[in-house]
Design a protein around this motif. Structure first.
Motif, short mmCIF file in Angstrom:
data_model
loop_
_atom_site.label_atom_id
_atom_site.label_comp_id
_atom_site.label_asym_id
_atom_site.label_seq_id
_atom_site.Cartn_x
_atom_site.Cartn_y
_atom_site.Cartn_z
N PHE A 61 13.83 -6.80 -4.04
CA PHE A 61 13.67 -8.16 -3.52
C PHE A 61 13.39 -8.11 -2.01
N GLY A 62 13.12 -6.91 -1.49
CA GLY A 62 12.95 -6.76 -0.03
C GLY A 62 11.51 -6.96 0.40
N GLY A 63 11.31 -7.02 1.70
CA GLY A 63 9.96 -7.14 2.28
C GLY A 63 9.63 -8.55 2.65
N GLY B 186 19.02 -0.85 4.70
CA GLY B 186 19.00 -0.82 3.23
C GLY B 186 20.11 -1.57 2.52
N GLY B 187 19.72 -2.14 1.39
CA GLY B 187 20.70 -2.67 0.45
C GLY B 187 20.92 -4.18 0.47
N GLU B 188 20.69 -4.84 1.62
CA GLU B 188 20.98 -6.28 1.68
C GLU B 188 20.10 -7.06 0.70
N ASP B 189 18.88 -6.55 0.46
CA ASP B 189 17.98 -7.22 -0.48
C ASP B 189 18.41 -6.94 -1.94
N ASP B 190 18.93 -5.74 -2.19
CA ASP B 190 19.43 -5.45 -3.54
C ASP B 190 20.66 -6.32 -3.84
N ASP B 191 21.47 -6.54 -2.81
CA ASP B 191 22.63 -7.42 -2.96
C ASP B 191 22.16 -8.86 -3.24
N ASP C 160 0.82 -1.22 0.00
CA ASP C 160 0.00 0.00 0.00
C ASP C 160 0.86 1.27 0.00
N LYS C 161 1.99 1.23 0.75
CA LYS C 161 2.87 2.41 0.82
C LYS C 161 3.36 2.84 -0.57
N PHE C 162 3.49 1.88 -1.48
CA PHE C 162 3.94 2.19 -2.85
C PHE C 162 2.76 2.15 -3.83
C1 NGS Z 1 15.51 0.66 -1.27
C2 NGS Z 1 16.54 -0.06 -0.41
C3 NGS Z 1 16.06 -1.47 -0.13
C4 NGS Z 1 14.67 -1.45 0.49
C5 NGS Z 1 13.73 -0.67 -0.43
C6 NGS Z 1 12.32 -0.57 0.11
O1 NGS Z 1 15.90 1.98 -1.50
O2 NGS Z 1 16.97 -2.10 0.74
O3 NGS Z 1 14.25 0.64 -0.64
O4 NGS Z 1 12.36 -0.13 1.42
N1 NGS Z 1 17.82 -0.08 -1.12
C7 NGS Z 1 18.80 0.76 -0.82
O5 NGS Z 1 18.76 1.58 0.07
C8 NGS Z 1 20.07 0.64 -1.65
S1 NGS Z 1 11.06 0.08 2.26
O6 NGS Z 1 10.48 1.37 1.91
O7 NGS Z 1 10.14 -1.00 1.95
O8 NGS Z 1 11.47 0.04 3.67
O9 NGS Z 1 14.16 -2.76 0.66
#
Ligand code: NGS
Length: 279
Positions: free
Chosen positions: A174-176, A199-204, A162-164
């Motif tokens: 690939f996060g969440g 941030g970033g571990e999911d992009d990695d 929903d936030k996006f």
């Molecule tokens: C990106 C982060 C990811 C993160 C995603 C969503 O910018 O690790 O946002 O985050 N990548 C970097 O910072 C390089 S969220 O808004 O869901 O917390 O998963």
């Protein structure tokens, strides 16, 4: 009630496999965000029978054994809401599952990749899981047709949050919430342990999948909808972009293999297993 001895005996009595699609699914069920709900009420509501700490359907054999790995730091308000929502959701899917909350020594900067790796290693020591689901505590699935199981390729599940505005924020996210089998995790050496802070571990991890020629699957965006609980922005790691750039140089040494840590606490609560570690 579940007769646990049937499950645990070396010659288990055959009960039928659960149907591919559970008859208990209801589709869209808007999460109730009641931050004032009492812990006692959550525990009482889901006073379920567990066999060795696992929740299982009683009338059929679950098709997948699922470990839900939740990295955690001091968000008990969210945890209550999460457990209150996710248990009935997973039960309706007729899974054999257990929730692991993985916490880090308070003096060490939060490190999600490291905690996900620990969750994978610790849960794998106690049960032969088919599927590991890495799950943020602030994401609540809104539709139980979003099946919490693994596929033959790694799968990103929190596609529409929903936030996006229920759209993928960027193509390589690939996060969440994501789902991987043991073989898939070992093949890419799990997550990097180098991403301290946010941030970033999911992009990695996305880069690890690409580097190993794996095909990233995404759940259908009409069923993979999530509500995100509100929280303060965590401290972004200023080094994350540089780490992402150089990640594939370290992929062999930096991951689940050879990861050293020490367990500080381990508690089996009725609705989750809590593990706190230090490095
Ligand atoms: C990106 C982060 C990811 C993160 C995603 C969503 O910018 O690790 O946002 O985050 N990548 C970097 O910072 C390089 S969220 O808004 O869901 O917390 O998963």
């Amino acid at each position: 009630p579940i007769n646990c001895s049937l499950w645990n005996s070396s010659n288990p009595v055959k009960i039928p496999l659960c149907p591919i699609i559970s008859p208990f699914l209801v589709g869209v069920k808007t999460p109730v965000v009641d931050l004032s709900i009492e812990w006692e009420d959550v525990f009482a509501k889901y006073d379920v029978v567990r066999c060795n700490g696992h929740l299982k359907p009683s009338s059929c054999q679950a098709r997948q054994k699922v470990a839900l790995i939740v990295p955690f730091r001091d968000r008990y308000g969210h945890l209550k809401v999460f457990l209150n929502h996710i248990h009935p959701f997973l039960m309706r899917q007729q899974l054999d599952y257990k929730i692991y909350l993985i916490d880090l020594d308070d003096d060490i900067l939060f490190n999600k990749g490291l905690l996900l790796n620990v969750g994978f290693l610790e849960s794998g020591k106690e049960y032969d899981y088919d599927c590991y689901i890495f799950h943020d505590v602030d994401l609540l699935p809104e539709n139980d047709h979003n099946l919490y199981r693994c596929s033959d390729q790694p799968r990103h599940m929190s596609v529409a949050v929903d936030k996006f505005n229920y759209k993928l924020p960027y193509v390589s996210i690939f996060g969440g919430v994501s789902a991987m089998t043991k073989d898939q995790i070992l093949f890419v050496n799990g997550f990097s342990n180098q991403f301290s802070g946010w941030g970033g571990e999911d992009d990695d991890m996305f880069n690890r999948l690409k580097f190993h020629n794996m095909t990233l699957m995404r759940s259908m965006d009409d069923v993979s909808t999530y509500k995100m609980l509100k929280h303060k922005q965590s401290h972004p790691n200023p080094k994350r972009f540089k780490l992402i750039k150089t990640g594939m140089e370290r992929v062999k040494q930096d991951g689940v293999k050879n990861l050293q840590y020490e367990i500080l606490k381990r508690n089996e609560f009725p609705l989750y297993t809590y593990i706190k570690i230090t490095i």
